[in-house]
Design a protein around this motif. Structure first.
Motif, short mmCIF file in Angstrom:
data_model
loop_
_atom_site.label_atom_id
_atom_site.label_comp_id
_atom_site.label_asym_id
_atom_site.label_seq_id
_atom_site.Cartn_x
_atom_site.Cartn_y
_atom_site.Cartn_z
N SER A 114 30.14 24.33 44.45
CA SER A 114 31.24 23.64 43.78
C SER A 114 31.79 24.49 42.64
N ILE A 115 30.89 25.16 41.90
CA ILE A 115 31.33 26.01 40.80
C ILE A 115 32.19 27.15 41.32
N LEU A 116 31.73 27.78 42.42
CA LEU A 116 32.48 28.90 42.99
C LEU A 116 33.66 28.45 43.83
N ARG A 142 33.44 38.04 47.05
CA ARG A 142 34.30 37.77 45.89
C ARG A 142 34.12 38.84 44.81
N LEU A 143 32.87 39.19 44.55
CA LEU A 143 32.62 40.23 43.56
C LEU A 143 33.21 41.57 44.00
N PHE A 144 33.14 41.83 45.31
CA PHE A 144 33.74 43.06 45.82
C PHE A 144 35.25 43.08 45.57
N LEU A 145 35.92 41.95 45.85
CA LEU A 145 37.35 41.88 45.62
C LEU A 145 37.68 41.99 44.13
N GLY A 280 40.08 35.88 37.59
CA GLY A 280 38.64 36.07 37.49
C GLY A 280 37.91 35.17 38.46
N LEU A 281 36.60 35.09 38.32
CA LEU A 281 35.79 34.30 39.23
C LEU A 281 36.06 32.81 39.07
N SER A 282 36.38 32.39 37.84
CA SER A 282 36.58 30.96 37.60
C SER A 282 37.88 30.43 38.19
N ASN A 283 38.87 31.31 38.40
CA ASN A 283 40.15 30.88 38.99
C ASN A 283 40.51 31.83 40.14
N PHE A 284 39.54 32.04 41.00
CA PHE A 284 39.66 33.07 42.03
C PHE A 284 40.87 32.85 42.93
N GLU A 285 41.21 31.60 43.22
CA GLU A 285 42.29 31.33 44.17
C GLU A 285 43.68 31.55 43.56
N SER A 286 43.78 31.59 42.24
CA SER A 286 45.09 31.59 41.58
C SER A 286 45.93 32.81 41.93
N LEU A 287 45.30 33.97 42.05
CA LEU A 287 46.06 35.19 42.28
C LEU A 287 46.82 35.15 43.60
N GLY A 309 40.09 31.31 49.02
CA GLY A 309 40.65 32.57 48.54
C GLY A 309 41.90 32.91 49.29
N PRO A 310 42.05 34.20 49.71
CA PRO A 310 43.26 34.59 50.42
C PRO A 310 43.45 33.78 51.68
#
Length: 311
Positions: A114-116, A142-145, A280-287, A309-310
């Protein structure tokens, strides 16, 4: 004829003679001898007493020095004790932090998901080992991206002087595109790479007005520009990692004041760096929703586990 001792005393009024018997003479001589002996003995005792007092004074000085040294040693012990207490407090705090971290890491997988924001649509009956493996894979991707695509601040501080878009150029006074963000900063402020990559250019850029410029190539066709630098700490063709110090801000080239000009480009197309800075990780989908000039769908096909994500 009986021997007698005659003593003559001479004064301003004349001379007088006193006659002493032999016994009285002996007594007077003995008195004078004892007086002389007493004088010499007294002087000897006085000298010895003076030497003894001098020795006592030296011992007093030595004791005072030892006392002062003892006070200093005691103060040092107190300081060391205080330092040990402080270190103990730090170790105790770090231990508490580690225990809290362990508790957090031991949390239920569903809470971590849920956090991720990933794997939330898996069936509830999915075995925990499978969920753990999928979560680990998604986290690694995710960390790789986040290490491959520029993100975060290239310089300490969050104030932006000039944003992305058309503006009146401060020197030419003409309306021209501003393809990046300007971060006002004193000369010599550290500048960091915002993603892993390789140095395409590191040096003075003639004709562009960028002055000392660093261009980094990143994965998936992204590039970042760092302009107006005072000093450059990398060389062309060098590999760099995210967060690595690459230079120091300055005022070289066409610039009205010390600052860092920062750009993000994709296949030579300038993009607004602000969403990348905030990503960042907390808003990963925003980009992937805020930047429409990149074909994120093909990236999503490469990393299907990055749900949310993408797309």
């Amino acid at each position: 004829m009986r021997q007698k001792l005659i003593i003559t005393l001479t004064t301003v009024r004349g001379s007088r003679q006193y006659t002493l018997s032999q016994l009285a003479g002996y007594l007077v001589g003995l008195f004078l001898l004892l007086s002389a002996l007493s004088f010499f003995v007294s002087n000897l005792l006085l000298v010895q007493t003076r030497d003894h007092l001098h020795g006592l004074e030296q011992e007093k000085i030595t004791l005072e020095e030892q006392f002062t040294e003892a006070l200093g040693t005691q103060q040092l012990y107190l300081e060391n004790l205080a330092e040990l207490g402080s270190r103990y407090s730090e170790v105790f705090y770090e231990r508490s932090q580690l225990e809290e971290e362990k508790i957090r890491l031991d949390a239920d997988l569903s809470e971590i998901e849920s956090i991720l924001g990933v794997l939330t649509d898996l069936p509830a009956e999915t075995p925990q080992t499978d969920r753990s493996a999928l979560l680990r894979a998604a986290s690694v991707q995710r960390l790789f991206l986040l290490h491959s695509i520029p993100n975060g601040l290239p310089i300490k501080g969050t104030r932006i002087g000039s944003g992305f878009g058309t503006r009146v150029h401060p020197i030419t006074r003409a309306r021209t595109p501003h393809n990046g963000l300007d971060f006002p900063a004193a000369r010599g402020t550290p500048v960091y790479a915002t993603a892993d990559g390789i140095v395409e250019k590191a040096g003075f850029d003639q004709g562009s007005g960028f002055g000392n410029l660093i261009i980094l190539q990143h994965n998936f066709g992204f590039k970042t520009y760092y302009a107006h630098l005072q000093n450059i700490e990398v060389t062309s063709s060098q590999y760099v990692h995210k967060g690595q110090l690459i230079g120091y801000s300055g005022n070289t080239g066409r610039s009205t004041g010390p600052h860092l000009h920062y750009e993000v480009r994709h296949l030579y197309t300038p993009l607004d760096p602000k969403p990348f800075v905030d990503w960042g990780l907390s808003n990963f989908e925003s980009l992937f929703t805020s930047i429409e000039d990149v074909e994120w769908e093909s990236l999503s096909a490469m990393y299907p586990l990055n749900q949310g994500g993408p797309q």
